[in-house]
Design an enzyme around this catalytic site. Structure first.
Site, short mmCIF file in Angstrom:
data_model
loop_
_atom_site.label_atom_id
_atom_site.label_comp_id
_atom_site.label_asym_id
_atom_site.label_seq_id
_atom_site.Cartn_x
_atom_site.Cartn_y
_atom_site.Cartn_z
N SER B 44 -17.42 58.51 60.59
CA SER B 44 -16.52 57.19 61.67
C SER B 44 -17.63 55.91 61.61
O SER B 44 -18.82 55.92 60.91
CB SER B 44 -17.02 57.81 62.47
OG SER B 44 -16.26 57.46 64.10
N GLU B 45 -16.60 55.20 61.15
CA GLU B 45 -17.02 53.74 60.20
C GLU B 45 -17.86 52.98 61.33
O GLU B 45 -18.97 51.82 61.42
CB GLU B 45 -16.75 52.95 59.68
CG GLU B 45 -15.17 52.01 60.72
CD GLU B 45 -13.81 52.87 60.61
OE1 GLU B 45 -14.41 54.29 60.59
OE2 GLU B 45 -12.94 52.76 61.11
#
Lengths: 231, 207
Positions: B44-45
């Protein structure tokens, strides 16, 4: 070395001026310096430029400073979920500079590390690359992005000791370390200030050298998208 | 024709054991439901590797969200880091693949998925960094818009997210690869003929 202040407005005393450039941590409403933003609203400081990944929602986060028209320009990667932001932008009242999320994070990190610019492949061939220097390395094209140095950084952490060493919690870390690093001055708000010596030095996420002032407070920690599965 | 879940299931076949992968918002998020026994680590960036499922009511934690700002959970393998490091691993080519949504794709691999001038201004978020940095870009999208016009084009009309970045396109009608000179049909969706797929595609299809 006294870094701990009694309130958000005390911690910001003497640091705010009209037209200043502020870098803020947080992603969406997660890990945002909600107490310092409220104090900036109450200060009435205006014509602010914010480097922040998002602009909060209408009544929380940077959104509260948009309602009072204290913000002149946003440098962000994503501004959805904020109707007042959209209205001010489309009517031309608010300037918006879109940065790809990773470019924004790296601009902050680089600025804080004394690196005035860096080359990245991100955005090559898109609107983001317009007007920027292009350079080829090893057969690939990159664009030059500038490091950010802000007049003030405001961040939120989970715990601090009184020397400003910070520990974040889960994905609330996000933009807070790079934002803190790029500020000429950094003010941090935390959920708990503990005595020096009680944080494990090997587990410090951001060393206190980056943190000049510090407050402890109660955080609402609002959730933007409450998504659950059936138990 | 495939529905959203069938498209997600098809996209999950792109993933291989041991991969570190980034899934975009929308149909790509559903891909996680179809990885089966494969050992996949989701990034999840905003700053997390090892993203778990949505929480139960009791597990909700405001400090734990994904890049779509949804509440999520952690796993035994989870690590957290700041956004600069997160995009360092994206830009640095450490993420094997990204599965993303799109408004338009073109036969040369151009992708548009971040704005509609004058109508919709939301921002690119991490999409430009992802398509420029990850090893392989798979797009999952409806083949046509609600007026029946092809979204698989000769040239994108919307502002680009990335130029020549898409490797594979998975739509409700089938799977196409970006190759020299245009798109190559990999497979047709259940009940879709090659003629139907060609008719719904504006882009040049090569054999």
């Amino acid at each position: 070395m006294k870094k701990v202040y009694g309130s958000a407005s005390d911690a910001l005393d003497g640091l705010l001026f009209d037209g200043m450039f502020i870098a803020s941590g947080g992603f969406g409403l997660c890990g945002i310096p909600e107490l310092l933003l409220q104090a900036i609203k109450e200060s009435g400081t205006k014509d602010l430029t914010f480097a922040s990944n998002n602009a909060g929602v209408d009544d929380f986060g940077i959104g509260i400073l948009l309602q009072t028209r204290q913000v002149r320009k946003m440098i962000s990667s994503y501004v959805g979920e904020n109707a007042e932001f959209m209205r001010q932008y489309l009517s031309g009242e608010l300037e918006l500079e879109f940065n790809p999320q990773g470019t924004l994070a790296e601009r902050m990190r680089a600025g804080g590390c004394g690196i005035p610019g860096f080359y990245t492949k991100t955005g090559v061939g898109t609107q983001v690359a317009e007007g920027k220097e292009h350079k080829d390395f090893d057969g690939e094209t990159y664009i030059l992005e500038r490091g950010i140095v802000a007049d003030l950084a405001i961040v939120k952490a989970w715990k601090a000791d009184d020397t400003g060493n910070l520990v974040f919690r889960k994905t609330a870390r996000n933009f807070n370390p790079p934002a803190a690093m790029c500020g000429r001055v950094c003010v941090a708000e935390v959920e708990e200030i503990v005595p020096r010596g009680s944080l494990d030095p090997d587990m410090i996420h951001l060393p206190g050298i980056y943190v000049h002032r510090l407050i402890q407070g109660d955080h609402e920690k609002r959730i933007e998208q409450r998504t659950i599965r059936e138990a | 024709m495939w529905d959203r879940n069938q498209m997600a299931a098809r996209a999950a076949q792109e993933l291989e054991d041991g991969m570190y992968v980034n899934l975009g918002i929308g149909i790509p998020t559903l891909v996680a439901n179809y990885v089966g026994d494969k050992d996949i680590t989701l990034q999840s960036e905003n700053g997390m590797l090892g993203m778990g499922p949505f929480p139960t009511e009791a597990e909700i934690d405001p400090d734990l969200i994904n890049a779509g700002k949804q509440t999520i959970t952690e796993l035994a393998r989870t690590s957290y880091f700041d956004s600069a490091m997160s995009f360092g691993m994206i830009r640095g080519g450490k993420i094997a693949a990204a599965i993303l949504g799109a408004m338009e794709v073109a036969e040369n691999g151009d992708l548009a998925n971040w704005m509609i001038p004058g109508k919709l201004v939301k921002g690119m978020g991490g999409a430009m960094d992802l398509v420029a940095g990850v090893g392989r870009v798979v797009v999952v999208m409806d083949h046509t818009n609600k007026h029946g016009d092809s979204k698989v084009l000769k040239e994108c009309t919307l502002p680009l997210t990335g130029k020549g970045v898409v490797n594979r396109i998975i739509t409700n009608l089938g799977v196409l690869d970006v190759v020299e000179g245009g798109l190559r049909i990999v497979e047709c969706a259940d009940g879709v003929t090659e003629d139907q797929l060609r008719a719904a595609t504006e882009a040049n299809i090569v054999d």
